[in-house]
Design a protein around this motif. Structure first.
Motif, PDB file in Angstrom:
ATOM      1  N   TYR A 154       0.836  -1.198   0.000  1.00  0.00           N
ATOM      2  CA  TYR A 154       0.000   0.000   0.000  1.00  0.00           C
ATOM      3  C   TYR A 154       0.870   1.246   0.000  1.00  0.00           C
ATOM      4  N   ALA A 155       0.235   2.357  -0.251  1.00  0.00           N
ATOM      5  CA  ALA A 155       0.864   3.668  -0.095  1.00  0.00           C
ATOM      6  C   ALA A 155      -0.039   4.516   0.780  1.00  0.00           C
ATOM      7  N   ILE A 156       0.590   5.325   1.609  1.00  0.00           N
ATOM      8  CA  ILE A 156      -0.142   6.202   2.514  1.00  0.00           C
ATOM      9  C   ILE A 156       0.574   7.545   2.527  1.00  0.00           C
ATOM     10  N   GLY A 157      -0.187   8.608   2.606  1.00  0.00           N
ATOM     11  CA  GLY A 157       0.482   9.893   2.540  1.00  0.00           C
ATOM     12  C   GLY A 157      -0.396  11.048   2.945  1.00  0.00           C
ATOM     13  N   TRP A 158       0.109  12.246   2.685  1.00  0.00           N
ATOM     14  CA  TRP A 158      -0.550  13.480   3.071  1.00  0.00           C
ATOM     15  C   TRP A 158      -0.828  14.351   1.859  1.00  0.00           C
ATOM     16  N   PHE A 159      -2.020  14.886   1.868  1.00  0.00           N
ATOM     17  CA  PHE A 159      -2.433  15.903   0.931  1.00  0.00           C
ATOM     18  C   PHE A 159      -2.796  17.139   1.748  1.00  0.00           C
ATOM     19  N   ARG A 160      -2.819  18.283   1.103  1.00  0.00           N
ATOM     20  CA  ARG A 160      -3.287  19.481   1.781  1.00  0.00           C
ATOM     21  C   ARG A 160      -4.087  20.344   0.829  1.00  0.00           C
ATOM     22  N   GLN A 161      -4.988  21.108   1.428  1.00  0.00           N
ATOM     23  CA  GLN A 161      -5.816  22.005   0.641  1.00  0.00           C
ATOM     24  C   GLN A 161      -5.970  23.313   1.388  1.00  0.00           C
ATOM     25  N   ARG A 183      -6.469  20.579  -4.027  1.00  0.00           N
ATOM     26  CA  ARG A 183      -5.791  19.672  -3.106  1.00  0.00           C
ATOM     27  C   ARG A 183      -4.453  19.259  -3.714  1.00  0.00           C
ATOM     28  N   GLU A 184      -3.428  19.250  -2.883  1.00  0.00           N
ATOM     29  CA  GLU A 184      -2.061  18.997  -3.332  1.00  0.00           C
ATOM     30  C   GLU A 184      -1.499  17.766  -2.625  1.00  0.00           C
ATOM     31  N   ARG A 185      -0.921  16.859  -3.374  1.00  0.00           N
ATOM     32  CA  ARG A 185      -0.217  15.710  -2.806  1.00  0.00           C
ATOM     33  C   ARG A 185       1.149  16.202  -2.345  1.00  0.00           C
ATOM     34  N   ILE A 186       1.451  16.091  -1.057  1.00  0.00           N
ATOM     35  CA  ILE A 186       2.711  16.651  -0.601  1.00  0.00           C
ATOM     36  C   ILE A 186       3.736  15.594  -0.212  1.00  0.00           C
ATOM     37  N   SER A 187       3.313  14.455   0.266  1.00  0.00           N
ATOM     38  CA  SER A 187       4.269  13.405   0.614  1.00  0.00           C
ATOM     39  C   SER A 187       3.559  12.073   0.752  1.00  0.00           C
ATOM     40  N   CYS A 188       4.220  11.015   0.294  1.00  0.00           N
ATOM     41  CA  CYS A 188       3.677   9.666   0.410  1.00  0.00           C
ATOM     42  C   CYS A 188       4.790   8.690   0.742  1.00  0.00           C
TER      43      CYS A 188
END
Length: 125
Positions: A32-39, A45-50
């Motif tokens: 799996y992949a897990i990460g952070w987005f921010r808006q 919404r922006e994918r910032i790190s995974c």
């Protein structure tokens, strides 16, 4: 059903640090992949790190060198250490995840299937 619970947001002065946590449960695949987005208000919404379950990582240029993603297996928790915070980092941060039955080197860029409720990070100038 994968469930994601975020914690650790809040208010910090410019230049300060925060650590976000996301505890995950319900994965049915070991990959799996897990990460952070921010808006931020008025922005997409922006994918910032995974991070993947085999520890590949991705960082957006906007946070590279300032944010560090990591994870623990027991419990299944992912962290985002945010240093040198700037007012432009102010946003609602969302934990998100996707799982896959097969390996892919592109999993860090997959569309996410599961989302947390979001947590507010405010950086004052």
């Amino acid at each position: 059903q994968v469930q994601l619970v975020e914690s650790g947001g809040g208010l910090v002065h410019s230049g300060g640090s925060l650590r976000l946590s996301c505890t995950a449960s319900g994965f049915t695949s070991d990959y799996y992949a897990i990460g952070w987005f921010r808006q931020a208000p008025g922005q997409e919404r922006e994918r910032i790190s995974c991070i993947s379950s085999d520890d590949m990582t991705y960082y957006a240029d906007s946070v590279k060198g300032r944010f560090t993603i990591s994870r623990d297996n027991n419990p299944n928790t992912m962290y985002l250490q945010m240093n040198s915070l700037r007012p432009e980092d102010t946003a609602v941060y969302y934990c998100a995840a996707v799982q896959s039955a097969v390996y892919s080197s592109f999993i860090l860029h997959y569309a996410m299937d599961y989302w947390g409720k979001g947590i507010l990070v405010t950086v004052s100038s």
